[in-house]
Motif scaffolding. Structure first.
Motif, short mmCIF file in Angstrom:
data_model
loop_
_atom_site.label_atom_id
_atom_site.label_comp_id
_atom_site.label_asym_id
_atom_site.label_seq_id
_atom_site.Cartn_x
_atom_site.Cartn_y
_atom_site.Cartn_z
N ASP A 51 0.87 -1.17 0.00
CA ASP A 51 0.00 0.00 0.00
C ASP A 51 0.91 1.23 0.00
OD1 ASP A 51 -1.80 2.04 0.39
OD2 ASP A 51 -2.85 1.07 2.04
N SER A 53 0.35 4.21 0.39
CA SER A 53 0.06 5.23 1.40
C SER A 53 0.74 4.92 2.73
CB SER A 53 -1.46 5.34 1.61
OG SER A 53 -1.99 4.13 2.15
N VAL A 54 1.29 3.72 2.85
CA VAL A 54 2.02 3.33 4.07
C VAL A 54 3.51 3.54 3.82
CG1 VAL A 54 2.52 1.44 5.67
CG2 VAL A 54 0.24 1.64 4.65
N ASP A 59 3.66 0.44 12.80
CA ASP A 59 2.49 -0.22 13.40
C ASP A 59 2.83 -1.65 13.82
OD1 ASP A 59 -0.14 -0.44 14.25
OD2 ASP A 59 -0.79 -1.29 12.35
N PRO A 92 4.72 -1.02 3.28
CA PRO A 92 5.23 -0.01 2.34
C PRO A 92 5.78 -0.65 1.06
CG PRO A 92 6.11 0.34 4.56
CD PRO A 92 5.47 -1.00 4.55
#
Length: 479
Positions: A51, A53-54, A59, A92
């Motif tokens: 993704d 956006s990561v 996390d 990511p």
């Protein structure tokens, strides 16, 4: 507080499969309507998906244990258990998946690229699916398989076209701040940058990404300073940019020796020999800096480097540098082969491939390894004699007993099915007759009753009743 994490150890566990159901259909005037136990549901998978956006693994640093949901057990009236929900973990772009030994399992590059880190367990079959002409009403069902659990390591390698490398305080953060919209921390002391910074640069029609890697020092490839921790972030770049400080205040340093040191560390790290290099003589806004740049530029050009002079403070030389990088990146992209859709190759297993091995170990145990036998063992309820007999029949049909005989096994020898840490061990008794016709009451197998006193007493009572019935057969009380 840590906001950037590029390496974590993740513990993933897929969902367990639901158990099958052993049930008999019952209704008015039809007490034994046949088996109707449903199958268990499949356990959920654990999948890593890229993704964009990561940008960090933070996390997973705080929550390293991830588990998918289990499948639900089957029910009567042919009700199939609910399947477990898959767990999708966003990572990511540029994440590398390794096992604990350092072997690469997957290299995740590109939006949507996925890797199944944990396979969910299969659901067990209900007794309705196990019924056959010989076994009309099975008194057992198969257990659900446990989900795959494993420890993996996630490493992030920044996906950037340009990597800025150099000594601490060489001005890399200042350059990326004026070339792009990135806002890194800038200060007048070494190791200001503690994490890689990523920026986007537009030069004409070319758009590319540029990464500022934390400062390298001698011994970085062996772990000194921050080098080994962040050198992985330059592996995917198309061009390396050496940022040399022409206004350093350290008397034992000069730009040429800095360049030689950085090149030596990159050589020791390995894998970057084919990347084109550009040298940027930074901080020429300082008078001594411009004089030193004029002095060493001929030497660097004689070595074959393209040399640019720049100043992030005075905003000079930036346009020439930006368009030069854009040209190199455009050539690299044009030379890159066009990616074609991955061809799906199906290689079915040979029909006569039993898919298992039998080996004699030093302790005299015959070990059986194979996907089918080990899966069948995991799905067997060893508290149910009929289920154990069914397992014996399946192993015999697969050819396990024939291979044991060929390997020299005799009755009473120890046999282990599975790996050493999770194996089922038993004393081998060769099967003479198929088990279906030997079954008595539901849930029982006569082959396993020799060691059960209760079963022996029940058979003795049945034999006594048969003898009494035979004695009084044909007797007329009125004669």
């Amino acid at each position: 507080m840590t906001t950037f994490v590029d390496r974590v150890e993740l513990h993933v566990a897929a969902g367990n499969g639901g158990h099958g159901c052993a049930s008999v259909h019952r209704e008015k005037f039809k007490p034994l309507g046949g088996p109707d136990g449903g199958n268990g549901g499949r356990g959920g998978d654990v999948t890593l998906v890229v993704d964009q956006s990561v940008t960090t693994l933070l996390d997973y640093h705080h929550h390293p244990h991830r588990k998918a949901t289990n499948g639900q057990p089957g029910g009567g009236d042919h009700r199939t258990g609910k399947e477990g929900q898959d767990l999708v973990l966003p990572v990511p772009d540029g994440t590398v998946v390794l096992d604990r030994q350092g072997n690469v399992l997957a290299d995740l590059v590109g939006q949507g690229t996925a890797f199944v880190a944990g396979q969910g367990g299969r659901g067990g079959l209900g007794n309705a699916a196990l019924a056959s002409a010989r076994r009309k009403a099975p008194g057992f069902a198969l257990l659900g398989e446990p989900g795959e659990a494993r420890d993996i390591v996630l490493e992030l390698k920044t996906v950037a076209d340009v990597a800025l490398v150099g000594y601490p305080s060489a001005g890399k953060s200042s350059l990326i701040s004026v070339l792009s919209a990135a806002k890194p921390k800038i200060a007048d002391y070494p190791f200001t940058t503690l994490v890689p910074n990523l920026g986007v640069v537009t030069a004409g029609e070319t758009v590319y990404t540029i990464a500022d890697v934390p400062g390298l020092i001698p011994g970085a490839s062996q772990g000194k300073g921050l080098g080994l921790e962040f050198l992985r972030h330059v592996e995917r770049c198309s061009v390396l940019v050496h940022v040399l400080d022409t206004a350093t205040l350290e008397s034992d340093r000069d730009p040429v020796s800095d360049l030689d040191m950085i090149e030596e560390e990159l050589k020791l790290y390995g894998g970057l020999e084919d990347r084109p290099r550009i040298v940027v003589l930074n901080k020429i806004d300082i008078p001594d800096g411009q004089d030193l740049a004029d002095m060493i530029r001929p030497d660097l050009e004689a070595r074959g480097y393209r040399v640019f002079e720049a100043s992030a403070v005075a905003r000079t030389g930036l346009k020439e540098l930006s368009f030069a990088l854009a040209g190199i990146i455009a050539e690299a992209r044009a030379a890159k082969p066009v990616e074609e859709a991955t061809r799906i190759v199906i290689r079915p297993k040979a029909v006569d491939d039993a898919g298992f091995t039998v080996t004699l170990e030093e302790d005299g145990i015959y070990r059986v390894r194979g996907e089918k036998p080990e899966r069948w063992v995991r799905q067997t309820d060893f508290n149910n004699d009929e289920a154990v007999g069914y397992l014996a029949d399946r192993l015999a049909r697969l050819g396990v007993e024939d291979q044991l005989r060929k390997a020299g096994a005799r009755a009473g020898d120890g046999v282990a099915i599975g790996a050493e840490d999770n194996a089922v061990v038993f004393d081998w008794e060769p099967t003479v007759t198929a088990g279906a016709e030997m079954l008595g009451r539901r849930g029982e197998d006569h082959r396993l009753e020799e060691s059960r006193p209760a079963a022996q007493r029940r058979r003795d009572r049945e034999a006594e009743r048969d003898e009494v019935a035979e004695e009084y057969r044909g007797f007329d009380p009125f004669s």
